[in-house]
Design an enzyme around this catalytic site. Sequence first.
Site, PDB file in Angstrom:
ATOM      1  N   HIS A  57       4.263  35.355  -4.182  1.00 44.13           N
ATOM      2  CA  HIS A  57       3.212  35.150  -3.184  1.00 44.13           C
ATOM      3  C   HIS A  57       3.789  35.342  -1.783  1.00 44.13           C
ATOM      4  O   HIS A  57       4.830  34.777  -1.458  1.00 44.13           O
ATOM      5  CB  HIS A  57       2.631  33.738  -3.289  1.00 44.13           C
ATOM      6  CG  HIS A  57       2.038  33.436  -4.622  1.00 44.13           C
ATOM      7  ND1 HIS A  57       2.817  33.190  -5.736  1.00 44.13           N
ATOM      8  CD2 HIS A  57       0.748  33.351  -5.040  1.00 44.13           C
ATOM      9  CE1 HIS A  57       2.024  32.974  -6.779  1.00 44.13           C
ATOM     10  NE2 HIS A  57       0.773  33.061  -6.384  1.00 44.13           N
TER      11      HIS A  57
ATOM     12  N   GLU B  99      -6.160  26.324 -14.246  1.00 44.38           N
ATOM     13  CA  GLU B  99      -4.766  26.257 -13.781  1.00 44.38           C
ATOM     14  C   GLU B  99      -4.507  24.872 -13.204  1.00 44.38           C
ATOM     15  O   GLU B  99      -5.158  24.464 -12.244  1.00 44.38           O
ATOM     16  CB  GLU B  99      -4.497  27.311 -12.706  1.00 44.38           C
ATOM     17  CG  GLU B  99      -3.063  27.251 -12.179  1.00 44.38           C
ATOM     18  CD  GLU B  99      -2.807  28.169 -11.000  1.00 44.38           C
ATOM     19  OE1 GLU B  99      -1.695  28.708 -10.890  1.00 44.38           O
ATOM     20  OE2 GLU B  99      -3.730  28.346 -10.175  1.00 44.38           O
ATOM     21  N   LEU B 100      -3.547  24.167 -13.772  1.00 44.98           N
ATOM     22  CA  LEU B 100      -3.139  22.876 -13.223  1.00 44.98           C
ATOM     23  C   LEU B 100      -2.036  23.112 -12.201  1.00 44.98           C
ATOM     24  O   LEU B 100      -0.913  23.457 -12.561  1.00 44.98           O
ATOM     25  CB  LEU B 100      -2.648  21.943 -14.328  1.00 44.98           C
ATOM     26  CG  LEU B 100      -2.110  20.590 -13.838  1.00 44.98           C
ATOM     27  CD1 LEU B 100      -3.171  19.812 -13.065  1.00 44.98           C
ATOM     28  CD2 LEU B 100      -1.569  19.762 -15.000  1.00 44.98           C
ATOM     29  N   ARG B 101      -2.367  22.936 -10.935  1.00 43.95           N
ATOM     30  CA  ARG B 101      -1.384  23.061  -9.860  1.00 43.95           C
ATOM     31  C   ARG B 101      -0.693  21.706  -9.712  1.00 43.95           C
ATOM     32  O   ARG B 101      -1.067  20.879  -8.908  1.00 43.95           O
ATOM     33  CB  ARG B 101      -2.092  23.489  -8.578  1.00 43.95           C
ATOM     34  CG  ARG B 101      -2.345  24.984  -8.480  1.00 43.95           C
ATOM     35  CD  ARG B 101      -1.063  25.776  -8.238  1.00 43.95           C
ATOM     36  NE  ARG B 101      -0.393  25.284  -7.048  1.00 43.95           N
ATOM     37  CZ  ARG B 101      -0.676  25.704  -5.813  1.00 43.95           C
ATOM     38  NH1 ARG B 101      -1.595  26.634  -5.625  1.00 43.95           N
ATOM     39  NH2 ARG B 101      -0.033  25.200  -4.773  1.00 43.95           N
TER      40      ARG B 101
ATOM     41  N   ARG C 295     -10.689  40.014  -5.098  1.00 38.88           N
ATOM     42  CA  ARG C 295     -10.990  38.981  -6.095  1.00 38.88           C
ATOM     43  C   ARG C 295     -12.224  39.338  -6.916  1.00 38.88           C
ATOM     44  O   ARG C 295     -12.359  38.920  -8.058  1.00 38.88           O
ATOM     45  CB  ARG C 295     -11.188  37.629  -5.406  1.00 38.88           C
ATOM     46  CG  ARG C 295      -9.955  37.123  -4.667  1.00 38.88           C
ATOM     47  CD  ARG C 295     -10.219  35.770  -4.017  1.00 38.88           C
ATOM     48  NE  ARG C 295      -9.070  35.282  -3.270  1.00 38.88           N
ATOM     49  CZ  ARG C 295      -8.042  34.611  -3.785  1.00 38.88           C
ATOM     50  NH1 ARG C 295      -8.014  34.368  -5.084  1.00 38.88           N
ATOM     51  NH2 ARG C 295      -7.051  34.183  -3.037  1.00 38.88           N
TER      52      ARG C 295
ATOM     53  N   SER D 158      -7.298  26.494  -3.939  1.00 40.53           N
ATOM     54  CA  SER D 158      -5.835  26.412  -3.919  1.00 40.53           C
ATOM     55  C   SER D 158      -5.207  27.496  -3.060  1.00 40.53           C
ATOM     56  O   SER D 158      -4.009  27.484  -2.820  1.00 40.53           O
ATOM     57  CB  SER D 158      -5.275  26.515  -5.342  1.00 40.53           C
ATOM     58  OG  SER D 158      -5.542  27.790  -5.893  1.00 40.53           O
TER      59      SER D 158
ATOM     60  N   GLU E 225       6.584  29.380  -1.454  1.00 39.76           N
ATOM     61  CA  GLU E 225       5.527  30.336  -1.790  1.00 39.76           C
ATOM     62  C   GLU E 225       4.135  29.716  -1.656  1.00 39.76           C
ATOM     63  O   GLU E 225       3.195  30.095  -2.340  1.00 39.76           O
ATOM     64  CB  GLU E 225       5.747  30.914  -3.189  1.00 39.76           C
ATOM     65  CG  GLU E 225       7.024  31.738  -3.282  1.00 39.76           C
ATOM     66  CD  GLU E 225       6.963  32.836  -4.310  1.00 39.76           C
ATOM     67  OE1 GLU E 225       5.883  33.114  -4.851  1.00 39.76           O
ATOM     68  OE2 GLU E 225       8.021  33.432  -4.582  1.00 39.76           O
TER      69      GLU E 225
ATOM     70  N   GLN F  75     -10.528  32.149  -1.847  1.00 39.95           N
ATOM     71  CA  GLN F  75     -11.120  31.943  -3.172  1.00 39.95           C
ATOM     72  C   GLN F  75     -12.633  31.751  -3.054  1.00 39.95           C
ATOM     73  O   GLN F  75     -13.114  31.043  -2.189  1.00 39.95           O
ATOM     74  CB  GLN F  75     -10.493  30.733  -3.869  1.00 39.95           C
ATOM     75  CG  GLN F  75      -9.142  31.024  -4.472  1.00 39.95           C
ATOM     76  CD  GLN F  75      -8.517  29.801  -5.132  1.00 39.95           C
ATOM     77  OE1 GLN F  75      -9.125  28.730  -5.175  1.00 39.95           O
ATOM     78  NE2 GLN F  75      -7.310  29.955  -5.630  1.00 39.95           N
TER      79      GLN F  75
ATOM     80  N   ARG G   5       3.755  25.526  -7.840  1.00 45.37           N
ATOM     81  CA  ARG G   5       3.980  26.486  -6.779  1.00 45.37           C
ATOM     82  C   ARG G   5       4.980  25.892  -5.802  1.00 45.37           C
ATOM     83  O   ARG G   5       4.750  24.812  -5.257  1.00 45.37           O
ATOM     84  CB  ARG G   5       2.648  26.818  -6.072  1.00 45.37           C
ATOM     85  CG  ARG G   5       2.752  27.868  -4.989  1.00 45.37           C
ATOM     86  CD  ARG G   5       3.094  29.228  -5.535  1.00 45.37           C
ATOM     87  NE  ARG G   5       2.119  29.678  -6.511  1.00 45.37           N
ATOM     88  CZ  ARG G   5       2.431  30.041  -7.755  1.00 45.37           C
ATOM     89  NH1 ARG G   5       3.684  29.996  -8.173  1.00 45.37           N
ATOM     90  NH2 ARG G   5       1.514  30.442  -8.601  1.00 45.37           N
TER      91      ARG G   5
ATOM     92  N   LYS H 196       2.084  38.807 -11.665  1.00 39.04           N
ATOM     93  CA  LYS H 196       1.057  38.381 -10.708  1.00 39.04           C
ATOM     94  C   LYS H 196       1.621  38.463  -9.297  1.00 39.04           C
ATOM     95  O   LYS H 196       2.734  37.991  -9.042  1.00 39.04           O
ATOM     96  CB  LYS H 196       0.618  36.940 -10.995  1.00 39.04           C
ATOM     97  CG  LYS H 196      -0.376  36.382  -9.975  1.00 39.04           C
ATOM     98  CD  LYS H 196      -0.543  34.875 -10.126  1.00 39.04           C
ATOM     99  CE  LYS H 196      -1.399  34.327  -8.988  1.00 39.04           C
ATOM    100  NZ  LYS H 196      -1.373  32.854  -8.931  1.00 39.04           N
TER     101      LYS H 196
END
Length: 264
Positions: A141, A44-46, A211, A230, A84, A234, A80, A168
């Site tokens: 989120h 995932e490219l944030r 998770r 991120s 959020e 995590q 993002r 999600k």
Amino acid sequence: MVRIGHTVLGDKGTKICVPIVGITMKEILDATAVACNTPCHVVELRIDYYERAHSIDSIIELLMLIKPQLKGRALLFTWRTKGEGGEKSISTKDYFTMLERLIPTGLVDAIDIELFFDQDRMLKTIEFAKVHGVTIVMSNHDFHGTPSHEVIVNRLIQMKKFLADVPKMAVMPHTTGDVLTLLEATAEVKALYPADPIITMAMGPLGVVTRAAGALFGNAMTFASAGKASAPGQIDVYELKRILDTLDVDGVFDEQQHKRIKVH
């Protein structure tokens, strides 16, 4: 069957996504190289972390450099928003203009679209993405708390009604009861859409279990760190892979078990 690139969600175990949160181009490319040498399926490219994120041309230039590094892994593109938990603010117009520039390039396999945007504008972009075979992850989120069971269920169903490929939702639990609320709501929505993938998680230390064991409740993909995280909670990607190898019952969701859950 929903794919992000070549990755099939809901098939053969929980998929792992590693977010990239670099600020400079070098940091992003270095982090991508690290991520693509881990057992992840999706990167995932944030982009909201990127120092030149407000330039679409700079984003495209960056994506062209990232693409050869992926080694067949799928790319989820995410801005993002500040509200959020993201790093930068962006106007509705600029948000959807950016996504619509990127969709036809072939440089992204999936895009994240947040639920609470202008609906007409959002639906136009979703339709455009589907024409070009780009998967839609629709997200919400809550970094402050955990909504009620009913609210979580309704938001995930609302995402399905907006034709999201993958709903999600992430919440911040303050009690173990909050974690159970998230998992119960996940199971209920999965029972309604047994063939469709969903992604849910509870953040922070209390939410770590979601998770690692979320697939037992219907979760199709989980997020892990390969360096900088991120979001709170995590797990390191290698540690998470070891846990999933032990806990993940091949990603099997017991449809008959969850049909017995009362649907509101």
